[in-house]
Design a protein around this motif. Structure first.
Motif, PDB file in Angstrom:
ATOM      1  N   LYS A 134      35.560  47.806  51.499  1.00 20.17           N
ATOM      2  CA  LYS A 134      35.737  48.910  51.040  1.00 20.17           C
ATOM      3  C   LYS A 134      36.800  48.926  49.942  1.00 20.17           C
ATOM      4  CE  LYS A 134      33.853  52.264  54.104  1.00 20.17           C
ATOM      5  NZ  LYS A 134      34.130  53.639  54.510  1.00 20.17           N
ATOM      6  N   LEU A 135      37.824  47.855  50.080  1.00 24.46           N
ATOM      7  CA  LEU A 135      38.626  47.624  49.105  1.00 24.46           C
ATOM      8  C   LEU A 135      38.693  46.184  48.592  1.00 24.46           C
ATOM      9  CD1 LEU A 135      41.817  49.477  50.817  1.00 24.46           C
ATOM     10  CD2 LEU A 135      40.603  50.149  48.970  1.00 24.46           C
ATOM     11  N   SER A 136      39.206  45.809  47.478  1.00 22.37           N
ATOM     12  CA  SER A 136      39.465  44.485  46.932  1.00 22.37           C
ATOM     13  C   SER A 136      40.802  44.359  46.771  1.00 22.37           C
ATOM     14  CB  SER A 136      38.831  44.074  45.848  1.00 22.37           C
ATOM     15  OG  SER A 136      37.433  44.024  45.931  1.00 22.37           O
ATOM     16  N   GLY A 137      41.238  43.209  47.350  1.00 21.51           N
ATOM     17  CA  GLY A 137      42.881  42.782  47.312  1.00 21.51           C
ATOM     18  C   GLY A 137      42.952  41.584  46.103  1.00 21.51           C
ATOM     19  N   ASP A 138      43.948  41.539  45.224  1.00 21.51           N
ATOM     20  CA  ASP A 138      44.368  40.510  44.258  1.00 21.51           C
ATOM     21  C   ASP A 138      45.435  39.954  44.803  1.00 21.51           C
ATOM     22  OD1 ASP A 138      42.149  41.412  42.689  1.00 21.51           O
ATOM     23  OD2 ASP A 138      43.412  42.241  41.304  1.00 21.51           O
ATOM     24  N   TYR A 139      45.184  38.356  44.819  1.00 18.16           N
ATOM     25  CA  TYR A 139      46.571  37.541  45.381  1.00 18.16           C
ATOM     26  C   TYR A 139      46.826  36.788  44.475  1.00 18.16           C
ATOM     27  CZ  TYR A 139      45.055  39.766  49.908  1.00 18.16           C
ATOM     28  OH  TYR A 139      45.167  40.827  50.983  1.00 18.16           O
ATOM     29  N   ARG A 140      48.262  36.595  44.191  1.00 18.49           N
ATOM     30  CA  ARG A 140      48.470  35.481  43.339  1.00 18.49           C
ATOM     31  C   ARG A 140      49.358  34.585  44.139  1.00 18.49           C
ATOM     32  NH1 ARG A 140      48.873  36.551  37.624  1.00 18.49           N
ATOM     33  NH2 ARG A 140      48.039  38.786  37.299  1.00 18.49           N
ATOM     34  N   HIS A 141      49.641  33.391  43.682  1.00 11.63           N
ATOM     35  CA  HIS A 141      50.649  32.516  44.638  1.00 11.63           C
ATOM     36  C   HIS A 141      51.541  32.400  43.811  1.00 11.63           C
ATOM     37  CE1 HIS A 141      52.150  28.531  45.127  1.00 11.63           C
ATOM     38  NE2 HIS A 141      52.023  28.845  46.509  1.00 11.63           N
ATOM     39  N   SER A 142      53.004  32.569  44.442  1.00 13.42           N
ATOM     40  CA  SER A 142      54.108  32.216  43.727  1.00 13.42           C
ATOM     41  C   SER A 142      54.997  31.345  44.650  1.00 13.42           C
ATOM     42  CB  SER A 142      55.062  33.761  43.794  1.00 13.42           C
ATOM     43  OG  SER A 142      55.346  34.132  45.221  1.00 13.42           O
ATOM     44  N   GLY A 143      55.941  30.804  43.744  1.00 18.87           N
ATOM     45  CA  GLY A 143      56.866  29.812  44.431  1.00 18.87           C
ATOM     46  C   GLY A 143      56.418  28.532  44.206  1.00 18.87           C
ATOM     47  N   SER A 144      57.046  27.373  44.612  1.00 20.03           N
ATOM     48  CA  SER A 144      56.653  25.805  44.515  1.00 20.03           C
ATOM     49  C   SER A 144      55.705  25.777  45.631  1.00 20.03           C
ATOM     50  CB  SER A 144      57.744  25.181  44.339  1.00 20.03           C
ATOM     51  OG  SER A 144      58.704  25.115  45.720  1.00 20.03           O
ATOM     52  N   GLY A 145      55.092  24.433  45.537  1.00 28.22           N
ATOM     53  CA  GLY A 145      54.408  24.198  46.767  1.00 28.22           C
ATOM     54  C   GLY A 145      52.894  24.485  46.364  1.00 28.22           C
ATOM     55  N   PRO A 146      52.140  23.767  47.233  1.00 25.06           N
ATOM     56  CA  PRO A 146      50.474  23.900  46.850  1.00 25.06           C
ATOM     57  C   PRO A 146      49.883  25.214  47.385  1.00 25.06           C
ATOM     58  CG  PRO A 146      50.767  22.100  48.432  1.00 25.06           C
ATOM     59  CD  PRO A 146      52.184  22.766  48.126  1.00 25.06           C
ATOM     60  N   CYS A 147      49.162  25.763  46.443  1.00 19.13           N
ATOM     61  CA  CYS A 147      48.553  26.917  46.905  1.00 19.13           C
ATOM     62  C   CYS A 147      47.298  26.778  47.593  1.00 19.13           C
ATOM     63  CB  CYS A 147      48.275  27.931  45.718  1.00 19.13           C
ATOM     64  SG  CYS A 147      47.141  29.394  46.030  1.00 19.13           S
ATOM     65  N   PHE A 148      46.988  27.237  48.932  1.00 16.17           N
ATOM     66  CA  PHE A 148      45.982  26.985  49.656  1.00 16.17           C
ATOM     67  C   PHE A 148      44.889  28.146  49.648  1.00 16.17           C
ATOM     68  CE2 PHE A 148      49.391  24.401  51.241  1.00 16.17           C
ATOM     69  CZ  PHE A 148      48.528  23.183  51.479  1.00 16.17           C
ATOM     70  N   VAL A 149      43.751  28.021  49.245  1.00 16.71           N
ATOM     71  CA  VAL A 149      42.634  29.109  49.281  1.00 16.71           C
ATOM     72  C   VAL A 149      41.415  28.516  50.065  1.00 16.71           C
ATOM     73  CG1 VAL A 149      43.740  30.260  47.262  1.00 16.71           C
ATOM     74  CG2 VAL A 149      41.828  28.642  46.997  1.00 16.71           C
ATOM     75  N   SER A 150      40.770  29.334  50.544  1.00 18.44           N
ATOM     76  CA  SER A 150      39.252  29.152  51.129  1.00 18.44           C
ATOM     77  C   SER A 150      38.336  30.065  50.627  1.00 18.44           C
ATOM     78  CB  SER A 150      39.269  29.302  52.545  1.00 18.44           C
ATOM     79  OG  SER A 150      39.598  30.732  53.185  1.00 18.44           O
ATOM     80  N   ILE A 151      37.185  29.622  50.262  1.00 20.76           N
ATOM     81  CA  ILE A 151      36.100  30.324  49.374  1.00 20.76           C
ATOM     82  C   ILE A 151      35.097  30.780  50.416  1.00 20.76           C
ATOM     83  CG2 ILE A 151      34.464  29.934  47.509  1.00 20.76           C
ATOM     84  CD1 ILE A 151      37.442  29.559  46.475  1.00 20.76           C
ATOM     85  N   GLN A 152      34.842  32.103  50.375  1.00 17.30           N
ATOM     86  CA  GLN A 152      33.752  32.611  51.162  1.00 17.30           C
ATOM     87  C   GLN A 152      32.420  32.062  50.543  1.00 17.30           C
ATOM     88  OE1 GLN A 152      31.906  34.208  53.757  1.00 17.30           O
ATOM     89  NE2 GLN A 152      33.733  35.221  53.934  1.00 17.30           N
ATOM     90  N   ALA A 153      31.646  31.929  51.860  1.00 15.62           N
ATOM     91  CA  ALA A 153      30.139  31.604  51.583  1.00 15.62           C
ATOM     92  C   ALA A 153      29.483  32.541  50.557  1.00 15.62           C
ATOM     93  CB  ALA A 153      29.339  31.591  52.804  1.00 15.62           C
ATOM     94  N   GLY A 154      28.783  31.918  49.678  1.00 13.24           N
ATOM     95  CA  GLY A 154      27.907  32.901  48.530  1.00 13.24           C
ATOM     96  C   GLY A 154      28.691  33.500  47.454  1.00 13.24           C
ATOM     97  N   SER A 155      30.107  33.041  47.324  1.00 14.35           N
ATOM     98  CA  SER A 155      30.807  33.540  46.271  1.00 14.35           C
ATOM     99  C   SER A 155      30.624  32.702  45.036  1.00 14.35           C
ATOM    100  CB  SER A 155      32.399  33.653  46.653  1.00 14.35           C
ATOM    101  OG  SER A 155      32.518  34.543  47.866  1.00 14.35           O
ATOM    102  N   PHE A 156      30.377  31.400  45.251  1.00 14.48           N
ATOM    103  CA  PHE A 156      30.228  30.508  43.974  1.00 14.48           C
ATOM    104  C   PHE A 156      28.971  29.773  44.391  1.00 14.48           C
ATOM    105  CE2 PHE A 156      34.586  31.408  43.694  1.00 14.48           C
ATOM    106  CZ  PHE A 156      35.048  31.487  42.207  1.00 14.48           C
ATOM    107  N   ARG A 157      28.270  29.404  43.216  1.00 14.62           N
ATOM    108  CA  ARG A 157      27.176  28.786  43.315  1.00 14.62           C
ATOM    109  C   ARG A 157      26.972  27.195  43.147  1.00 14.62           C
ATOM    110  NH1 ARG A 157      22.700  32.599  41.396  1.00 14.62           N
ATOM    111  NH2 ARG A 157      23.685  34.483  41.031  1.00 14.62           N
ATOM    112  N   ALA A 158      26.399  26.447  44.146  1.00 20.37           N
ATOM    113  CA  ALA A 158      26.357  25.226  44.111  1.00 20.37           C
ATOM    114  C   ALA A 158      25.525  24.799  42.793  1.00 20.37           C
ATOM    115  CB  ALA A 158      25.618  24.588  45.192  1.00 20.37           C
ATOM    116  N   SER A 159      24.509  25.719  42.069  1.00 17.10           N
ATOM    117  CA  SER A 159      23.659  25.538  41.023  1.00 17.10           C
ATOM    118  C   SER A 159      24.693  25.334  39.844  1.00 17.10           C
ATOM    119  CB  SER A 159      22.571  26.344  40.851  1.00 17.10           C
ATOM    120  OG  SER A 159      23.211  27.617  40.848  1.00 17.10           O
TER     121      SER A 159
END
Ligand code: FAD
Length: 325
Positions: A134-159
């Motif tokens: 029902k809601l979408s949240g926008d997230y930004r990484h701040s500070g130093s160090g790597p930013c770790f993200v995981s991608i939900q299935a179907g959100s990007f296309r292998a094609s």
């Protein structure tokens, strides 16, 4: 100073997992938008499958202790690679395995994991769904160090993967058996499917709005009238009201029928990824703000217990089969 994007790919018996290809596409997109290099890492049995994409390096991380998955070995091995190449972003497919170890890995770098990302906008801004979509949240990484993200299935296309050529670089981490605190059991194997929902041209799919198993004949009658197969959201199958093979979604079947009629289904992202390729989607839901309506071509904001029997009767009448009609 941004250095690069590293995507972690999973494999099953030497084949790259489909969600990993989507994560590689997401990582390429992120790297392109930031003008960064993109590399991939693959744990366990080395395979050259990723060498055909535009990646700087494909790190094959191999060690006898990585041939069978354990969170401890994966965290230690990836920690060593990340410390060596210092990427700015580490991208994972949002699989069960990643859920098991990625947050622990991020913690090693005093970071959090931004999980379940469904889109990446300029910035980069990582978009996640909240409150059952029902809601979408926008997230930004701040500070130093790597930013770790995981991608939900179907959100990007292998094609959308950008082809190219990558260098394969072997990386052998230092691991010892004393660092592994778990003994893995045999991997879970899905039972053979007898029903192929993916080939059904019409699906009537039922969700928790149906309230109880005793009400299922209502939607079965609609499916029969339409010559459709009956499908379901996960809670219906989890409850044992319908067999697992009828579940549509990220942990069920992926379908793309000509018509998908969603009855009492809210439209959580895990359900949508399994059916969003349907040609026409009709949704019946009493909540006009249900996320399923954003995807539906036709929406009926009403009580299914009124609409479904009336619709069944109207279809039977149109076919000349209505009781007494
Ligand atoms: P709900 O979200 O409870 O929605 C019920 C809907 O019915 C509501 O929108 C309500 O307004 C409507 N309703 C209620 N009464 C009526 C009425 N009388 N008339 C009309 N409408 C009514 N889910 C899947 O479906 N497939 C998956 O493969 C899947 N995999 C998952 C994997 C993971 C790792 C996780 C965490 C979750 C997964 N889920 C999956 C679960 C998913 O997040 C949702 O919880 C689920 O899809 C919700 O099912 P639902 O829409 O039937 O139920």
């Amino acid at each position: 100073m941004p250095t690069g994007v590293l995507v972690i790919a999973e494999q099953r018996q030497g084949r790259i997992h489909s969600l990993s290809l989507e994560a590689v596409a997401a990582a390429q997109h992120l790297a392109e938008s930031l003008g960064l290099e993109c590399s991939a890492a693959l744990l366990g049995e080395p395979t050259s499958e990723l060498a055909a994409y535009r990646l700087t390096n494909v790190y094959t991380i191999d060690h006898p202790l990585l041939r069978t998955y354990t969170a401890d070995a994966y965290v230690l091995a990836l920690q060593q690679l990340i410390e060596k190449i210092a990427p700015s972003y580490v991208v994972f497919p949002h699989t069960y395995q990643v859920r098991d170890y990625a947050a622990a890995l991020a913690t090693r770098f005093h970071q959090v994991l931004i999980p379940d990302v469904i889109a990446i906008h300029a910035g980069p801004v990582f978009v996640r769904q909240l409150m059952q979509g029902k809601l979408s949240g926008d997230y930004r990484h701040s500070g130093s160090g790597p930013c770790f993200v995981s991608i939900q299935a179907g959100s990007f296309r292998a094609s959308d993967l950008i082809p190219g050529q990558a260098l394969i670089a072997a990386f052998t981490p230092a691991l010892s058996p004393s660092q592994i605190r778990t003994i893995p059991g045999a991997p879970f194997r899905e039972s053979a499917r007898t029903l192929d929902l993916a080939s059904a041209p019409i699906l009537v799919s039922v969700g928790r709005g149906i309230r109880e198993q005793a009400n299922l004949p209502l939607v079965q009658a609609l499916a029969d009238a339409l010559g459709a197969e009956l499908a379901a959201s996960r809670p219906i199958c989890d409850a044992g009201w319908l067999p697992m093979e009828r579940q549509v979604g990220s942990s069920g079947q992926t379908v793309s029928p000509r018509l998908y009629l969603a009855v009492g289904i809210s439209g959580a992202i895990q359900h949508l990824v399994g059916m969003k390729a349907s040609k026409t989607v009709i949704a019946i839901n009493k909540d006009p703000d249900a996320p399923i309506f954003e995807l539906a071509d036709y929406g009926v904001a009403a009580d299914l217990f009124e609409i479904v029997p009336a619709l069944t009767q109207a279809i039977l009448a149109a076919k000349g089969e209505a009781a007494g009609g």
